[in-house]
Scaffold this active site. Structure first.
Site, PDB file in Angstrom:
ATOM      1  N   CYS A 287       0.214   2.264   1.255  1.00  0.00           N
ATOM      2  CA  CYS A 287       0.014   1.486   2.467  1.00  0.00           C
ATOM      3  C   CYS A 287       0.994   1.941   3.559  1.00  0.00           C
ATOM      4  O   CYS A 287       0.862   3.053   4.061  1.00  0.00           O
ATOM      5  CB  CYS A 287       0.138  -0.006   2.162  1.00  0.00           C
ATOM      6  SG  CYS A 287      -0.696  -1.062   3.377  1.00  0.00           S
TER       7      CYS A 287
ATOM      8  N   HIS B 243      -3.228  -1.322  -3.066  1.00  0.00           N
ATOM      9  CA  HIS B 243      -2.132  -1.987  -3.763  1.00  0.00           C
ATOM     10  C   HIS B 243      -2.594  -2.465  -5.134  1.00  0.00           C
ATOM     11  O   HIS B 243      -3.775  -2.734  -5.348  1.00  0.00           O
ATOM     12  CB  HIS B 243      -1.663  -3.215  -2.978  1.00  0.00           C
ATOM     13  CG  HIS B 243      -0.845  -2.914  -1.776  1.00  0.00           C
ATOM     14  ND1 HIS B 243       0.450  -2.458  -1.852  1.00  0.00           N
ATOM     15  CD2 HIS B 243      -1.128  -3.030  -0.458  1.00  0.00           C
ATOM     16  CE1 HIS B 243       0.936  -2.314  -0.627  1.00  0.00           C
ATOM     17  NE2 HIS B 243      -0.012  -2.642   0.236  1.00  0.00           N
TER      18      HIS B 243
END
Length: 488
Positions: A330, A427
């Site tokens: 991310c 994630h």
């Protein structure tokens, strides 16, 4: 009939989150349908819910303890710090605004109806709600407009159990002092108390329990010893991620100022043969790392500035020259590229900055946040992966042609020509055992797949046993009051 009980703390980090999870699992084992609830949380470690929003990661763990999917009503207000003086305000799963700390006090009273709305809606789906407070009710300077502790308890008429942390010392003063500073009406909501994190012979605190009970009028409910297996559960704070040490594979993670969604690290730290080291500012990244992970960030450009200020950019470049592996997730993925642009000033002043330059990709931040639970596969091995996306911006560039994940049927991620530097937006991917083993084996040191999900479930059961053995759970449940919905 739905009942509710609230667990508040005499201070921060007294163990409320784990106690709520333990009480919830114990109640589930009694045949009750249970849901967790936290009116207001402050954390950059968020979870994506099945209804398309985000809540605190601790509430997602508590939902797991209840055997329920996480939903936004379990944590209707989530504050995500972006700077030292400001935070993003997420209400019922969606971003509402960004405010400075001094302005949040004026916003809070407008949020109470949304909090109560979530609480009453959640009460329609269960027998018991276990509510978690935030910080301490003794912060009476914050009582006006409060929605996190006594403000919520009074508005919803929910009884309170107060928890003290004896490991910090001064627990008698914590408890009696809390009683002394509270408004009498708020103090009357507290029905009992318990002491947490005791090390040694708990009988040595028998007199202390009598002193607190006599001084406050609250019912003593137990002294809970330190729960040694807490490290096996997903951590709420990044510094709670404990390396077991001595592993053949050393994973190093720089502690970014606004580190976010670091639950990627929990399955790694729980894997035998793997050590995960969180490196604080002022220390170099170790020379012997097998893998450096650049984690998620709530303020990517600011954290990139901080990364460079520590000299970590030099350490990272040296690690790559020596043939080391790097993974950016991310915000960390965005940092590894050649440029990050924030034309709308979403994370601070509008600007465009050079990235670390280890992936030939560029990122542009835009207002629309992607929140999604996703299914993927690891292209090198074909192993299934699942996780979630929670990010601003889009990343493009030549290295995305070397995607190493297939995410919901589309290519995801980027890799350098050597495949030693990788990045992605997914994630939670390391929670899948076969993928975790395959990825770590690519480092040249094979590890066993293990059973991370099973370990978490077993630890939640052990936590419930611990709570049952040391807390009068029957008394706590008897203190719960019927939820009076506005329509009743």
């Amino acid at each position: 009939m739905t009942r509710a009980i609230m667990i508040q703390g005499a201070g921060s980090n007294v163990g409320k989150s784990l106690l709520v999870a333990g009480i919830a699992r114990a109640a589930v084992r009694r045949g009750l349908s249970v849901a967790p609830f936290k009116p207001q949380n402050m954390s950059n470690n968020a979870a994506v819910t099945v209804d398309g929003g985000e809540i605190g990661r601790a509430q997602a763990l508590q939902a797991l303890a209840c055997g329920r999917d996480p939903v936004v009503d379990m944590n209707p207000v989530l504050l995500k710090p972006e700077t030292d003086v400001g935070a993003q305000v997420v209400v019922q799963g969606q971003r509402l605004t960004t405010v400075r700390a001094r302005d949040y006090a004026a916003l809070k009273p407008t949020l109470l109806p949304r909090v109560l709305d979530s609480f009453y809606r959640l009460s329609q789906s269960c027998d018991l709600i276990v509510v978690e407070g935030a910080g301490s009710p003794a912060e009476v300077n914050l009582r006006a407009g409060d929605i996190a502790n006594m403000g919520f308890a009074a508005a919803a008429d929910v009884p309170v159990v107060l928890i003290g942390d004896i490991d910090r010392g001064g627990v008698i003063a914590q408890m009696v002092g809390t009683r002394a500073v509270l408004d009498p009406a708020d103090a009357a909501l507290i029905k009992g108390f318990a002491i947490n994190k005791f090390r040694g012979d708990v009988s040595l605190f028998d007199e202390g329990m009598v002193t607190i009970a006599d001084s406050t009028g609250w019912a003593p409910l137990g002294v809970l010893p330190w729960f040694a297996d807490a490290w096996k559960l997903p951590a709420e704070d990044v510094m709670d991620i404990a390396s077991r040490g001595g592993g053949d594979i050393r994973i190093v993670v720089p502690r970014l100022n606004r580190i976010a969604n670091f639950d990627d690290l929990d399955p790694l730290s729980a894997t035998p043969g793997v050590s995960v080291d969180i490196i604080p500012e002022g220390r170099p990244l170790p020379l012997d790392a097998d893998l450096i992970i650049l984690p998620g960030s709530k303020s990517t450009i600011a954290d990139l500035d901080h990364f460079r200020a520590q000299g970590w950019d030099i350490d990272l470049a040296a690690h790559i020259r020596r043939g080391g592996h790097v993974l950016g997730i991310c915000g960390g993925y965005q940092m590894l590229g050649t440029r990050i642009s924030d034309p709308d000033g979403l994370e601070g002043p509008a600007r465009s900055v050079p990235g670390l330059g280890h992936l030939d990709v560029q990122t542009t931040l835009h207002p629309s946040k992607r929140l999604a639970l996703s299914q993927a596969s690891y292209l090198p091995s074909g192993d299934p992966v699942s996780g979630y996306e929670i990010h601003l911006g889009a990343t493009t560039g030549p290295d995305t042609d070397r995607a190493w994940l297939s995410l919901d049927g589309r290519p995801e991620g980027a890799a350098s020509p050597s495949q030693r530097v990788r990045g992605c937006y997914l994630h939670g991917l390391f929670a899948k055992d076969r993928f975790r083993a395959a990825y770590l084996s690519d480092l040249g040191k094979p590890v066993a797949a293990g059973d991370y999900g099973g370990q978490v479930q077993a630890t939640l059961d052990a936590l419930a046993d611990h709570v049952e053995n040391h807390l009068d759970v029957d008394a706590v449940l008897a203190m719960a009051a019927e939820v009076q919905r506005p329509s009743d």
